[in-house]
Motif scaffolding. Sequence first.
Motif, short mmCIF file in Angstrom:
data_model
loop_
_atom_site.label_atom_id
_atom_site.label_comp_id
_atom_site.label_asym_id
_atom_site.label_seq_id
_atom_site.Cartn_x
_atom_site.Cartn_y
_atom_site.Cartn_z
N ASN A 250 -5.13 -9.01 -22.73
CA ASN A 250 -6.24 -9.42 -21.85
C ASN A 250 -6.35 -8.48 -20.65
OD1 ASN A 250 -6.98 -11.56 -23.47
ND2 ASN A 250 -5.58 -12.97 -22.47
N ARG A 251 -5.22 -8.03 -20.11
CA ARG A 251 -5.24 -7.09 -18.99
C ARG A 251 -5.83 -5.74 -19.42
NH1 ARG A 251 0.44 -5.87 -16.47
NH2 ARG A 251 0.36 -4.32 -18.10
N PHE A 252 -5.48 -5.32 -20.64
CA PHE A 252 -6.00 -4.06 -21.18
C PHE A 252 -7.52 -4.13 -21.35
CE2 PHE A 252 -7.08 -1.37 -24.89
CZ PHE A 252 -6.66 -0.15 -24.40
N ILE A 253 -8.00 -5.24 -21.90
CA ILE A 253 -9.45 -5.42 -22.10
C ILE A 253 -10.16 -5.46 -20.76
CG2 ILE A 253 -11.22 -7.02 -22.95
CD1 ILE A 253 -9.22 -7.78 -25.19
N ALA A 254 -9.58 -6.13 -19.78
CA ALA A 254 -10.19 -6.20 -18.45
C ALA A 254 -10.22 -4.82 -17.80
CB ALA A 254 -9.43 -7.19 -17.57
N GLN A 255 -9.22 -4.01 -18.08
CA GLN A 255 -9.14 -2.67 -17.49
C GLN A 255 -10.23 -1.75 -18.04
OE1 GLN A 255 -5.22 -1.04 -17.76
NE2 GLN A 255 -5.80 0.93 -16.90
N LEU A 256 -10.70 -2.01 -19.25
CA LEU A 256 -11.73 -1.17 -19.86
C LEU A 256 -13.07 -1.33 -19.16
CD1 LEU A 256 -10.88 -1.49 -23.64
CD2 LEU A 256 -10.36 0.40 -22.10
N GLY A 257 -13.33 -2.46 -18.55
CA GLY A 257 -14.53 -2.62 -17.75
C GLY A 257 -15.66 -3.34 -18.47
N GLU A 258 -16.84 -3.27 -17.83
CA GLU A 258 -18.01 -4.01 -18.28
C GLU A 258 -18.74 -3.34 -19.44
OE1 GLU A 258 -19.10 -7.00 -17.09
OE2 GLU A 258 -17.20 -7.02 -15.98
N ASP A 259 -18.50 -2.05 -19.68
CA ASP A 259 -19.22 -1.32 -20.73
C ASP A 259 -18.68 -1.62 -22.13
OD1 ASP A 259 -20.72 -0.17 -18.76
OD2 ASP A 259 -19.49 1.64 -18.63
N VAL A 260 -17.63 -2.42 -22.21
CA VAL A 260 -16.99 -2.71 -23.49
C VAL A 260 -17.16 -4.19 -23.79
CG1 VAL A 260 -14.79 -2.73 -24.70
CG2 VAL A 260 -15.31 -0.88 -23.13
N ARG A 261 -17.52 -4.47 -25.04
CA ARG A 261 -17.61 -5.87 -25.45
C ARG A 261 -16.57 -6.14 -26.53
NH1 ARG A 261 -21.63 -4.03 -29.04
NH2 ARG A 261 -21.29 -4.90 -31.10
N VAL A 262 -16.13 -7.37 -26.63
CA VAL A 262 -15.14 -7.76 -27.63
C VAL A 262 -15.89 -8.15 -28.89
CG1 VAL A 262 -13.26 -9.35 -28.16
CG2 VAL A 262 -13.57 -8.53 -25.82
N ASP A 263 -15.76 -7.34 -29.94
CA ASP A 263 -16.42 -7.62 -31.22
C ASP A 263 -15.73 -8.77 -31.94
OD1 ASP A 263 -18.63 -6.05 -31.44
OD2 ASP A 263 -17.88 -4.86 -33.12
N LYS A 264 -14.41 -8.74 -31.94
CA LYS A 264 -13.64 -9.81 -32.59
C LYS A 264 -12.60 -10.28 -31.59
CE LYS A 264 -11.36 -10.95 -36.89
NZ LYS A 264 -10.85 -10.45 -38.16
N ALA A 265 -12.61 -11.55 -31.29
CA ALA A 265 -11.71 -12.12 -30.29
C ALA A 265 -10.26 -11.86 -30.67
CB ALA A 265 -11.96 -13.61 -30.17
N PRO A 266 -9.37 -11.80 -29.68
CA PRO A 266 -7.95 -11.56 -29.96
C PRO A 266 -7.37 -12.58 -30.94
CG PRO A 266 -8.36 -11.34 -27.62
CD PRO A 266 -9.62 -11.86 -28.23
N PHE A 267 -6.55 -12.08 -31.87
CA PHE A 267 -5.95 -12.94 -32.89
C PHE A 267 -4.57 -12.41 -33.25
CE2 PHE A 267 -8.25 -9.58 -34.95
CZ PHE A 267 -7.49 -9.21 -36.04
N LYS B 269 -4.13 -8.60 -31.96
CA LYS B 269 -5.20 -7.61 -32.08
C LYS B 269 -6.51 -8.13 -31.53
CE LYS B 269 -3.50 -5.69 -36.43
NZ LYS B 269 -3.89 -5.33 -37.79
N ALA B 270 -7.35 -7.17 -31.11
CA ALA B 270 -8.74 -7.45 -30.75
C ALA B 270 -9.54 -6.21 -31.12
CB ALA B 270 -8.86 -7.74 -29.27
N ILE B 271 -10.76 -6.40 -31.57
CA ILE B 271 -11.63 -5.28 -31.91
C ILE B 271 -12.69 -5.16 -30.83
CG2 ILE B 271 -13.24 -4.36 -33.61
CD1 ILE B 271 -11.50 -5.61 -35.75
N LEU B 272 -12.80 -3.95 -30.28
CA LEU B 272 -13.68 -3.68 -29.15
C LEU B 272 -14.74 -2.66 -29.53
CD1 LEU B 272 -10.75 -3.15 -26.64
CD2 LEU B 272 -11.96 -5.26 -27.04
N ALA B 273 -15.90 -2.77 -28.91
CA ALA B 273 -16.98 -1.82 -29.15
C ALA B 273 -17.76 -1.64 -27.86
CB ALA B 273 -17.90 -2.32 -30.26
N GLY B 274 -18.61 -0.63 -27.83
CA GLY B 274 -19.45 -0.40 -26.66
C GLY B 274 -20.57 -1.41 -26.62
N LYS B 275 -21.11 -1.65 -25.43
CA LYS B 275 -22.21 -2.62 -25.29
C LYS B 275 -23.43 -2.17 -26.06
CE LYS B 275 -20.85 -5.54 -21.90
NZ LYS B 275 -21.08 -6.88 -21.58
#
Length: 146
Positions: free
Chosen positions: A110-127, A134-140
């Motif tokens: 969660n800290r890593f995802i928050a560090q990436l900022g607002e330009d990144v969205r979570v495609d697949k919630a952490p599991f 794991k979590a899958i991230l993509a650009g907005k």
Amino acid sequence: MSSREANELASRYGLDLFCVAPQANPPVCKILNYGKYRFEQQKKQKEAKRNQHIVELKQIQIHLKIGQHDLDVKAKRALEFIAEGDKVEACVVLKGREMSHKELGEELLNRFIAQLGEDVRVDKAPFWEGKWYKAILAGKSSAKKN
């Protein structure tokens, strides 16, 4: 005009009669050089294929004992992947006795995802997947790159 007249006109010019919209009433046809038309269509398809970007899934692995600077470097690299139009699979790997402290892995991701900022969205919630969180991230704006 009738189809017979259209065929005669096309043969008079040495061209082909090509049906553009057969489902229309009456059907819409065009007189053209069919070989040249097919060649141009294939050329357009090759150009479109050359310009398309295939989205890849890049993986970033993080361990519980990672230092802040190393986490910053991994975050920067993840942002570079996302800027290129790829998706990022962020993974926290737990080893041995670390499995008894799963909440630390969740907090780190969660800290890593928050560090990436607002330009990144979570495609697949952490599991959880075994030892991996794991979590899958993509650009907005990754929808336009697909």
